[in-house]
Motif scaffolding. Structure first.
Motif, PDB file in Angstrom:
ATOM      1  N   ALA A  93       0.863  -1.187   0.000  1.00 47.09           N
ATOM      2  CA  ALA A  93       0.000   0.000   0.000  1.00 47.09           C
ATOM      3  C   ALA A  93       0.896   1.233   0.000  1.00 47.09           C
ATOM      4  O   ALA A  93       0.646   2.207   0.690  1.00 47.09           O
ATOM      5  CB  ALA A  93      -0.954   0.002   1.193  1.00 47.09           C
ATOM      6  N   ASP A 143       0.919  -1.523  -4.639  1.00 45.05           N
ATOM      7  CA  ASP A 143      -0.336  -0.834  -4.310  1.00 45.05           C
ATOM      8  C   ASP A 143      -1.417  -1.361  -5.236  1.00 45.05           C
ATOM      9  O   ASP A 143      -1.148  -1.775  -6.364  1.00 45.05           O
ATOM     10  CB  ASP A 143      -0.180   0.680  -4.474  1.00 45.05           C
ATOM     11  CG  ASP A 143      -1.247   1.458  -3.708  1.00 45.05           C
ATOM     12  OD1 ASP A 143      -0.933   2.012  -2.641  1.00 45.05           O
ATOM     13  OD2 ASP A 143      -2.410   1.506  -4.194  1.00 45.05           O
ATOM     14  N   ALA A 174       2.184   1.448   5.616  1.00 46.35           N
ATOM     15  CA  ALA A 174       1.902   2.695   6.335  1.00 46.35           C
ATOM     16  C   ALA A 174       0.565   3.252   5.879  1.00 46.35           C
ATOM     17  O   ALA A 174       0.364   3.496   4.683  1.00 46.35           O
ATOM     18  CB  ALA A 174       3.010   3.722   6.093  1.00 46.35           C
TER      19      ALA A 174
HETATM   20  N1  SAM Z   1       1.831   4.216   2.319  1.00 45.47           N
HETATM   21  C1  SAM Z   1       1.529   5.484   1.683  1.00 45.47           C
HETATM   22  C2  SAM Z   1       1.777   6.623   2.648  1.00 45.47           C
HETATM   23  O1  SAM Z   1       1.970   6.356   3.828  1.00 45.47           O
HETATM   24  O2  SAM Z   1       1.775   7.774   2.224  1.00 45.47           O
HETATM   25  C3  SAM Z   1       0.107   5.516   1.112  1.00 45.47           C
HETATM   26  C4  SAM Z   1      -1.003   5.402   2.111  1.00 45.47           C
HETATM   27  S1  SAM Z   1      -2.618   5.655   1.418  1.00 45.47           S
HETATM   28  C5  SAM Z   1      -3.483   6.397   2.757  1.00 45.47           C
HETATM   29  C6  SAM Z   1      -3.328   4.042   1.384  1.00 45.47           C
HETATM   30  C7  SAM Z   1      -2.967   3.218   0.159  1.00 45.47           C
HETATM   31  O3  SAM Z   1      -3.430   1.877   0.352  1.00 45.47           O
HETATM   32  C8  SAM Z   1      -3.583   3.702  -1.138  1.00 45.47           C
HETATM   33  O4  SAM Z   1      -2.564   3.975  -2.062  1.00 45.47           O
HETATM   34  C9  SAM Z   1      -4.469   2.527  -1.587  1.00 45.47           C
HETATM   35  O5  SAM Z   1      -4.553   2.384  -2.975  1.00 45.47           O
HETATM   36  C10 SAM Z   1      -3.760   1.366  -0.932  1.00 45.47           C
HETATM   37  N2  SAM Z   1      -4.555   0.149  -0.749  1.00 45.47           N
HETATM   38  C11 SAM Z   1      -5.817   0.056  -0.259  1.00 45.47           C
HETATM   39  N3  SAM Z   1      -6.211  -1.232  -0.224  1.00 45.47           N
HETATM   40  C12 SAM Z   1      -5.172  -1.976  -0.686  1.00 45.47           C
HETATM   41  C13 SAM Z   1      -4.957  -3.368  -0.864  1.00 45.47           C
HETATM   42  N4  SAM Z   1      -5.899  -4.273  -0.584  1.00 45.47           N
HETATM   43  N5  SAM Z   1      -3.763  -3.780  -1.355  1.00 45.47           N
HETATM   44  C14 SAM Z   1      -2.796  -2.887  -1.660  1.00 45.47           C
HETATM   45  N6  SAM Z   1      -2.943  -1.551  -1.509  1.00 45.47           N
HETATM   46  C15 SAM Z   1      -4.107  -1.100  -1.023  1.00 45.47           C
END
Ligand code: SAM
Length: 280
Positions: free
Chosen positions: A82, A111, A159
């Protein structure tokens, strides 16, 4: 059945998450700064330094197969799940390079959302890591990392992502599968504020101001309302630590005396917390 209520609810959640992050991708970094008053940067810095990633010396337990006493020299394989626009990944690369003089360890940003990944790729192409082969981006669901072999990852980071997953236990088991024995699971996530007075102030801010900032700055109240609600639904510190243990991880500092925190560190009074687990 495959078409039962749960499955429908899960796919609805998945599509809601996709919609939210597609619509926030371009404004995501600015919004983070506004909503957290810039504090998310400090949390992320602290998260990475608490992991202390890098060779020279390798601080994470080497795999049991390495019988020699000399420090392993294989570059670390780090998986940032993610990983969105790469906030954690770039910090990890900066840290390995500047603190450990390690310019070989590698981060894969995974992601589910292509819009977030393409923002990350843009950043990478303008970063010191462009054309170094030290960072790559893959579209993947944390609950099914089919392209990542078992026992292949030294450090798994996530995160501000795990609360959006449809099934947290499934994602934790997948984290456990891909990590090498001795590998580290590290999670930074919004958590529960411990002090009731501070909690009341914080709830007013998050439920009142954040959707409003979302509306004014990003023209998108609903997505930010969803984000606030997902924070509220996420399990509290003890409960999440227990879930990490149930997925098969050893909890550092776990099982301690009453009052001793097992497996997590609160940040800013519990607005966020870092949870860790080690794959035995
Ligand atoms: N880690 C980064 C940061 O801390 O800035 C991004 C955090 S952002 C709030 C949450 C991310 O989780 C998004 O980019 C979203 O696409 C991803 N996400 C949500 N569900 C997911 C899943 N099942 N598998 C992988 N990524 C996912």
């Amino acid at each position: 059945t495959h078409f039962g209520f749960e499955t429908v609810a899960e796919s609805l959640k998945q599509s809601k998450v996709a919609e939210v992050f597609s619509s926030v991708a371009s404004s995501y970094d600015t919004m983070n700064d506004l909503m957290s008053l810039g504090i998310h940067r400090l949390w992320k810095d602290h998260f990475v330094s608490s992991i202390n990633p890098g060779l020279n010396p390798l601080i994470h337990t080497p795999s049991p197969s390495s019988s020699s006493t000399s420090a392993p020299t294989d570059p670390l394989r780090i998986l940032d799940i993610a990983g969105g626009t790469g906030d954690i990944a770039f910090r990890i690369l900066d840290y390995t390079t500047t603190i450990h003089n390690d310019s070989t360890s590698h981060v894969t940003v995974a992601d589910i959302n292509p819009s977030m990944l393409s923002e990350g790729q843009k950043r990478a192409s303008k970063s010191p890591y462009a054309n170094t082969g030290r960072i790559d981006f893959i579209e993947a669901n944390a609950e099914q990392l089919s392209t990542i072999p078992s026992n292949s990852i030294d450090i798994y980071t996530v995160a501000f992502g795990i609360r959006n997953f449809t099934s947290i236990p499934t994602a934790l088991r997948e984290a456990h599968r891909v990590l090498k024995p001795g590998g580290l699971f590290a999670c930074l996530e919004f958590s529960k504020v411990q002090n009731p007075v501070f909690d009341a102030v914080y709830k007013r801010w998050s439920f009142g101001a954040i959707p409003l900032i979302g509306q004014v700055v990003a023209g998108d109240r609903d997505s930010y309302q969803y984000l606030v609600e997902s924070i509220e639904r996420f399990p509290k510190q003890e409960e999440f630590s227990r879930m990490i243990g149930e997925a098969g991880f050893l909890i550092p500092g776990g099982g301690g005396k009453e009052g001793e925190k097992g497996g997590w560190e609160d940040l800013s009074g519990g607005i966020a917390a870092i949870h860790k687990g080690i794959k035995p």
